[in-house]
Design a protein around this motif. Sequence first.
Motif, PDB file in Angstrom:
ATOM      1  N   ASN A  88       0.854  -1.104  -0.001  1.00 47.25           N
ATOM      2  CA  ASN A  88       0.092   0.057   0.046  1.00 47.25           C
ATOM      3  C   ASN A  88       1.000   1.405  -0.123  1.00 47.25           C
ATOM      4  OD1 ASN A  88      -2.695  -1.457   0.364  1.00 47.25           O
ATOM      5  ND2 ASN A  88      -1.549  -2.138   2.035  1.00 47.25           N
ATOM      6  N   PRO A  89       1.317   1.683  -1.201  1.00 49.60           N
ATOM      7  CA  PRO A  89       2.271   2.813  -1.323  1.00 49.60           C
ATOM      8  C   PRO A  89       1.781   4.039  -0.700  1.00 49.60           C
ATOM      9  CG  PRO A  89       1.962   1.873  -3.279  1.00 49.60           C
ATOM     10  CD  PRO A  89       0.831   1.158  -2.681  1.00 49.60           C
ATOM     11  N   LYS A  90       0.451   4.314  -0.280  1.00 43.06           N
ATOM     12  CA  LYS A  90       0.233   5.560   0.450  1.00 43.06           C
ATOM     13  C   LYS A  90       0.103   5.145   1.810  1.00 43.06           C
ATOM     14  CE  LYS A  90      -2.784   7.703  -3.046  1.00 43.06           C
ATOM     15  NZ  LYS A  90      -4.324   8.315  -3.292  1.00 43.06           N
ATOM     16  N   HIS A  91       0.437   4.054   2.612  1.00 43.94           N
ATOM     17  CA  HIS A  91       0.563   3.721   3.785  1.00 43.94           C
ATOM     18  C   HIS A  91       1.724   4.493   4.238  1.00 43.94           C
ATOM     19  CE1 HIS A  91      -0.624   1.580   7.372  1.00 43.94           C
ATOM     20  NE2 HIS A  91       0.514   1.609   7.645  1.00 43.94           N
ATOM     21  N   ASN A 118     -10.400   1.264  -0.357  1.00 41.12           N
ATOM     22  CA  ASN A 118     -10.966   2.696  -0.636  1.00 41.12           C
ATOM     23  C   ASN A 118     -11.883   2.798  -1.895  1.00 41.12           C
ATOM     24  OD1 ASN A 118      -9.306   3.573   1.437  1.00 41.12           O
ATOM     25  ND2 ASN A 118      -7.546   4.218   0.040  1.00 41.12           N
ATOM     26  N   LYS A 119     -11.555   2.323  -2.762  1.00 42.54           N
ATOM     27  CA  LYS A 119     -12.530   2.131  -3.928  1.00 42.54           C
ATOM     28  C   LYS A 119     -13.812   1.757  -3.641  1.00 42.54           C
ATOM     29  CE  LYS A 119     -13.276   0.622  -8.671  1.00 42.54           C
ATOM     30  NZ  LYS A 119     -12.577  -0.404  -9.720  1.00 42.54           N
ATOM     31  N   ASP A 120     -13.996   0.562  -2.858  1.00 39.06           N
ATOM     32  CA  ASP A 120     -15.135   0.155  -2.463  1.00 39.06           C
ATOM     33  C   ASP A 120     -15.974   1.184  -1.459  1.00 39.06           C
ATOM     34  OD1 ASP A 120     -14.746  -2.139  -3.845  1.00 39.06           O
ATOM     35  OD2 ASP A 120     -13.870  -3.290  -2.006  1.00 39.06           O
ATOM     36  N   LEU A 121     -15.169   1.432  -0.690  1.00 41.26           N
ATOM     37  CA  LEU A 121     -15.725   2.659   0.253  1.00 41.26           C
ATOM     38  C   LEU A 121     -16.345   3.635  -0.556  1.00 41.26           C
ATOM     39  CD1 LEU A 121     -15.818   2.713   3.426  1.00 41.26           C
ATOM     40  CD2 LEU A 121     -13.845   4.183   3.495  1.00 41.26           C
ATOM     41  N   LYS A 122     -15.696   4.316  -1.368  1.00 41.11           N
ATOM     42  CA  LYS A 122     -16.176   5.234  -2.366  1.00 41.11           C
ATOM     43  C   LYS A 122     -17.520   5.071  -2.925  1.00 41.11           C
ATOM     44  CE  LYS A 122     -14.248   8.973  -5.086  1.00 41.11           C
ATOM     45  NZ  LYS A 122     -13.358   9.544  -6.075  1.00 41.11           N
ATOM     46  N   LYS A 141     -18.619  10.999   5.227  1.00 36.74           N
ATOM     47  CA  LYS A 141     -17.727  11.099   3.689  1.00 36.74           C
ATOM     48  C   LYS A 141     -16.256  11.801   3.636  1.00 36.74           C
ATOM     49  CE  LYS A 141     -21.848  11.088   0.512  1.00 36.74           C
ATOM     50  NZ  LYS A 141     -22.587  11.693  -0.329  1.00 36.74           N
ATOM     51  N   SER A 142     -16.477  12.930   4.481  1.00 36.63           N
ATOM     52  CA  SER A 142     -14.907  13.874   4.724  1.00 36.63           C
ATOM     53  C   SER A 142     -14.080  13.056   5.240  1.00 36.63           C
ATOM     54  CB  SER A 142     -15.719  15.037   5.572  1.00 36.63           C
ATOM     55  OG  SER A 142     -16.444  15.858   4.893  1.00 36.63           O
ATOM     56  N   ILE A 143     -14.298  12.195   6.344  1.00 40.81           N
ATOM     57  CA  ILE A 143     -13.418  11.502   6.876  1.00 40.81           C
ATOM     58  C   ILE A 143     -12.976  10.353   6.019  1.00 40.81           C
ATOM     59  CG2 ILE A 143     -12.770   9.754   8.907  1.00 40.81           C
ATOM     60  CD1 ILE A 143     -14.916  11.579  10.465  1.00 40.81           C
ATOM     61  N   GLN A 148      -8.744   8.069   2.257  1.00 40.72           N
ATOM     62  CA  GLN A 148      -8.468   7.641   0.816  1.00 40.72           C
ATOM     63  C   GLN A 148      -7.171   8.474   0.362  1.00 40.72           C
ATOM     64  OE1 GLN A 148     -12.296   8.204  -1.059  1.00 40.72           O
ATOM     65  NE2 GLN A 148     -13.443   6.776   0.471  1.00 40.72           N
ATOM     66  N   GLU A 149      -7.154   9.730   0.918  1.00 42.61           N
ATOM     67  CA  GLU A 149      -5.920  10.759   0.509  1.00 42.61           C
ATOM     68  C   GLU A 149      -4.798  10.250   1.293  1.00 42.61           C
ATOM     69  OE1 GLU A 149      -7.511  14.382   1.341  1.00 42.61           O
ATOM     70  OE2 GLU A 149      -8.924  14.346  -0.303  1.00 42.61           O
TER      71      GLU A 149
END
Length: 834
Positions: A88-91, A118-122, A141-143, A148-149
């Motif tokens: 997970n490169p963003k981790h 993250n995709k499923d969550l979105k 949604k904001s959290i 996701q960012e």
Amino acid sequence: RADYALFIGNTAVGVIEAKKYEVSVSGAIDQAVDYSKEFEFSGKEVVPVEKYETQDTYKVPFIFSTNGRPYLKQLESQSGIWFWDARNPKHPRRALESWFTPDDLKMKLSAKLEEEANKDLKEDNDYPDLANRPYQIAAVKSIENAVQEGKHRILLAMATGTGKTRTAISLMYRLIKNKRARRILYLVDRQSLASQTANALKDNKVGSQSISSIYGVKEFTDKIPEATTRIQISTVQGMVKRLFSGEKSDEKPSPGMYDFVIVDEAHRGYSEDKEMSDDEMKFYNQTDYISQYRRVVDYFDATAIGMTATPALQTVKIFGEPVYSYSYEQGVLDGFLMDHNAPHIIKTKLSEKGIQFNKDQEVNLFNYDLSRQEKFKMPENIKYDVDAFNKQVITPEFNRAVCDTLAEKFLDPNEPELGKTLIFAATDNHADMVVQLLKEAFVKIGNPVNDNAIMKITGQDRHRDDHIKQFKNEQYPNIVVTVDLLTTGIDVPSICNIVFLRRVKSRILYEQMLGRATRKYKGVDAFDIYDAVGQYDSMKKVTDMNSVMKEKNVSRSIEEYYELAENASDDKAFKEYKTQLVAKLQRKIQRLDDKQSEELENVLDQTNLATWAGNLMAKSSTELQDEAKNVKAIGEYHLKPRTALISNEKDEVTSVTQGYGNDNERPADYLESFNHFIKDNQNKMPAIDLVINRPSDLKIEDLRKIQNELSLHGFKENELRSAWRSTNKIDVAASIIGFVRQAALGIPLESEDQVINRAMSKVYGMTEWGPVQKRWLERIEKQLKENHVLGPNAIEAFNGNQIFKEKGGYKRMKTIFGKQTDEIVRIINENLYA
């Protein structure tokens, strides 16, 4: 130098890259194999390769790097065990205090890739009904967007009473459901809040199942979660003890045990908050408390989410600026929270003059440590003001005077429809005193109450959890006296009265105190504040929780606020009056019973009145005009008046007043401020200059502009009338024009009726008017009483006023009054401002 491959059983799951020092790896993994070549693994075999790439073609999921130094926050980049989840490169790469356990690694390996989750969550638009208010969905949604960012620290700010716990439950449900989280730690700072959260997980359902039955939940009494546990509740104190006090290693959580840590009431730790129970670890100052829960947050390889109604500076330093905020004012305007009335300021002889002790005077001193009275000789002259009452100096007679007044005029435990009362005392002993004095006060006025109708609930109360449940769910206690214990997280919607008998300096603590009464309670449109120690006034300029309905003695109707908004001279004034309109609508809507609500919803063709009123805030001036019919319908709807028993028993309180203007001033000071404002601005504001020097030139729009200007500075006609009556003991129903001219020119203040009667008597005496003409003169008089002005001349008066314009305007007036049309307006103007 030594490099190691990490194995669970025969499977390589990671790499340790040791730098500078050799590392001893034991306990956390099954075995360590020395190797000198880069490698990849497939199944259970380790195969050397020429090149090892982690960015795009990773084969080893976890990368570790250490120089052997124990983790130290101040030297974070040079200590600890640095870890990166290469899948997970963003981790974020971060330093850990200790090694993951095999179970940690297994859990991470079995987790869905973060990008995929993250995709499923979105794409998941299913939000549980338990938190389906628009702002709650927006908060979740904001959290999730921040997650996701790749943000590792996230802050949510939501006003007290808006359902932070429900919002958190919705978030946890979605994170676990979409496999973005395998296990979540929910941190609170008090056992009572831990129990409340556990109950919320049991009570709130998705479909027919509770969250607790869907996901394994461990409560704060359970130290280590099981493999199937998805949500663990813990107190900060308990987690600190488990992690850092040298407890058994099998009871110490590992760094990879949780994917998310949610910190409830993340602002906590203000220095005045000392009221924890004996069996809860105490933190004696804010820095200590914050540093401890920050240690907990930093220990875990987890995304940390802070939730608070009152973000403090140190909270923002840890979690960053809020990704979403929902304020008290917005909650009131949207119809989800209850506004408060202007505070009732209670003053006594002692509170006004203070208490003086002289040098060498022998006084009684209460020793809290020994719980006894002692004699003490004053070393010097000392004067105590009201902010020291009940702390530095015990004042039984002050408390008796205030309690007598509360019982006589405002509170009655025998009348449930008046709501419940929460009183903030200075100490546990002071709370005992107030309970006793209140009971005596009700007996004194012939209104005795049940013994459990008035109760103390503090950290010293051994049965506090049971008493809190009774306060929330049963008729008694109706009045509760506390210190700090009930400032946070206690949900009792029936609290409609807040009483301050102690002064606090913390804005956060003050807002939490007020927040106990912001939840809606059927039949009550606003809660009341009774302040005997100057608390409200001391916080007014630093808090965001001032009354949304700005006028203290509200006399304007819903229709009048609508008209002021419709005729606002600029965007600033339009927004201000629209805010007041919506606040007034929401107050009335909150007083409707179910039958009345259903009746009005049918009339207005709306499914939810509070939502409809809240949506008015987003409407433009043109769009607001389309709602005129609905606004009028609610404005004209008749409600039964609320009543309360008032006793005329003698008391020792010198005054009970409500503050005026933006600075919550006393009546005389408010009038003085108004006089200074008029004199200082009569040459700066053209509209005010027009009232003073050329009043006969006034148009209706000029008057509206004056009213808007003065309102923005806190000066309103009804408040000026009330302050004048309170100061001069004369009831003069003067117009704003009269007050401006009196302040600038010193002319006597006349009532609006006097002014209009004088002018119209001259008109009625001009000639012998016919029946039709008399009816039109009566209409002119009515318009004067509604608008205060007619117009600078007949053309402006009759073409500019919508009522006359619809009937033919100036041209029609000429057919009725002939040559006398212009003379009528001239005489009115001359005598209105004589």
